[in-house]
Design an enzyme around this catalytic site. Structure first.
Site, short mmCIF file in Angstrom:
data_model
loop_
_atom_site.label_atom_id
_atom_site.label_comp_id
_atom_site.label_asym_id
_atom_site.label_seq_id
_atom_site.Cartn_x
_atom_site.Cartn_y
_atom_site.Cartn_z
N ASP A 170 30.89 -11.29 -14.08
CA ASP A 170 32.34 -11.46 -14.07
C ASP A 170 32.86 -11.65 -15.49
O ASP A 170 33.79 -10.97 -15.94
CB ASP A 170 32.73 -12.67 -13.22
CG ASP A 170 32.77 -12.35 -11.74
OD1 ASP A 170 33.47 -11.39 -11.36
OD2 ASP A 170 32.13 -13.06 -10.96
N TYR A 171 32.28 -12.60 -16.20
CA TYR A 171 32.76 -12.91 -17.55
C TYR A 171 32.45 -11.79 -18.53
O TYR A 171 33.27 -11.46 -19.39
CB TYR A 171 32.17 -14.24 -18.01
CG TYR A 171 32.74 -15.42 -17.27
CD1 TYR A 171 34.06 -15.81 -17.45
CD2 TYR A 171 31.97 -16.15 -16.37
CE1 TYR A 171 34.59 -16.89 -16.76
CE2 TYR A 171 32.50 -17.23 -15.68
CZ TYR A 171 33.82 -17.60 -15.89
OH TYR A 171 34.35 -18.67 -15.20
#
Length: 361
Positions: A170-171
């Site tokens: 995600d990051y």
């Protein structure tokens, strides 16, 4: 703080992590960020723990306090034609849209990039990408790191695969997407094309991009890379070694000059001339023995003593920190890596500062 993206307006159409974090990066570099949330419910991150309590005893998400910062919020029902029209009008005065719905959702709502101003830069984040046989499958970071092969490489060889400790994909995807957004903005504005574009950023793709030589080795050598825990299958000594006081110390001494300095720090200069350990190749072949030798040394000393001895001999070393260690560390404090953000509900919350910094900020 310098704000190189001042004057850029971003619509955060995302939920949970990837798209909101992408928008947040742009916001921390000066862009105005407007978050669109579902009426009545808001972003699901608002109900993700852990929770603090406000003055009235209500629970407030600390997850949201961190990832929801630096933006204004509005609610729009994007499933309704009136809401869709409102979104299109709002998008017409913006520069960037960040979204992470399942592919086809924006098309179904009549707000996909083909129905928006061509000046817009749209970051479309998904699990498997906007097309392909798996594009409509739903899932999360766990699925992405498993699919890209990172889960297979994480953990110890004699145990089951482990997920990384944080939602890495995600990051990481958000960072890749934010960089691509700035590239298209540069092309649009500095090069004068006047048009934006669509960025197809998918979770497993960001992880695949950082898999080092794994694919190339499979292609040319037929080798399938395996997990090795904290160690390497070709270099040593390298590990998180347990100390006498029950902590762990990360020591990396795989290059020959560094290994020789570690031997001096250990009071064992003879090890550097031992035929089992006298070269990088020899230590790679005898990695279990050399790692155990270092482990025996660290087991007799406190972590701070190990760190001090290694540092005095120029050996890369660091005590494994938990969050309490990070929060108390003098280097973190001196660098200003943590900041206090005034949460509108619960007041000041200490959290990660914007990253990276520009110049001497």
């Amino acid at each position: 703080m310098r704000q190189p993206l001042a004057g850029i307006r971003v619509l955060d159409l995302g939920t949970r992590i990837a798209a909101p974090f992408c928008a947040g990066i742009l916001g921390e570099q000066g862009a105005e960020v407007i978050k669109i949330e579902d009426p009545g419910r808001g972003d699901p991150t608002r109900i993700n723990g852990p929770f603090a309590t406000d003055d009235e005893g209500n629970h407030h998400s600390l997850y949201w306090s961190v990832e929801g910062r630096g933006r204004q919020s509005v609610t729009i029902n994007l499933r309704d034609p009136q809401g869709q029209d409102l979104f299109r009008r709002l998008a017409s005065v913006c520069d960037v849209v960040c979204e992470n719905f399942r592919p086809g959702t924006l098309e179904r709502w009549n707000i996909d990039p083909s129905r928006l101003d061509p000046r817009l830069v749209t970051a479309r984040i998904s699990l498997y990408g906007q097309d392909g046989p798996k594009s409509l499958h739903n899932g999360f970071d766990h699925n992405a790191v498993a699919f890209a092969g990172l889960t297979h490489l994480t953990g110890h060889a004699d145990q089951s695969p482990a997920r990384p400790g944080l939602p890495v994909s995600d990051y990481l995807t958000a960072v890749f997407a934010a960089q691509a957004v700035t590239s298209l903005l540069y092309e649009r504005d500095a090069k004068g094309t006047g048009t934006g574009g669509v960025i197809d950023a998918y979770l497993y793709g960001s992880v695949l991009r950082i898999m080092e030589w794994t694919i190339a080795a499979y292609d040319r050598l037929g080798s399938v890379r395996q997990r090795t825990g904290n160690r390497s299958d070709r270099a040593a000594p390298l590990d998180n070694y347990r100390s006498r006081d029950g902590r762990y110390v990360c020591i990396v001494a795989v290059r020959q000059p560094v290994f020789e300095r570690l031997c001096e720090a250990m009071g064992r200069p003879d090890l550097s001339t031992d035929e089992r350990f006298g070269s990088s190749g020899a230590r790679g072949r005898n990695r279990d023995e050399v790692n155990q030798t270092v482990a025996d040394w660290t087991a007799g000393l406190d972590a701070a003593t190990i760190e001090a001895r290694c540092l005095s001999h120029g050996v890369p070393v660091g005590i494994v920190h938990d969050v309490a260690d990070v929060a108390a560390d003098d280097h973190v404090r001196a660098r200003g890596d943590l900041c206090s953000v005034d949460d509108p509900v619960i007041g000041p919350v200490r959290q990660q500062a914007p990253f990276p910094r520009f110049g001497t900020e």
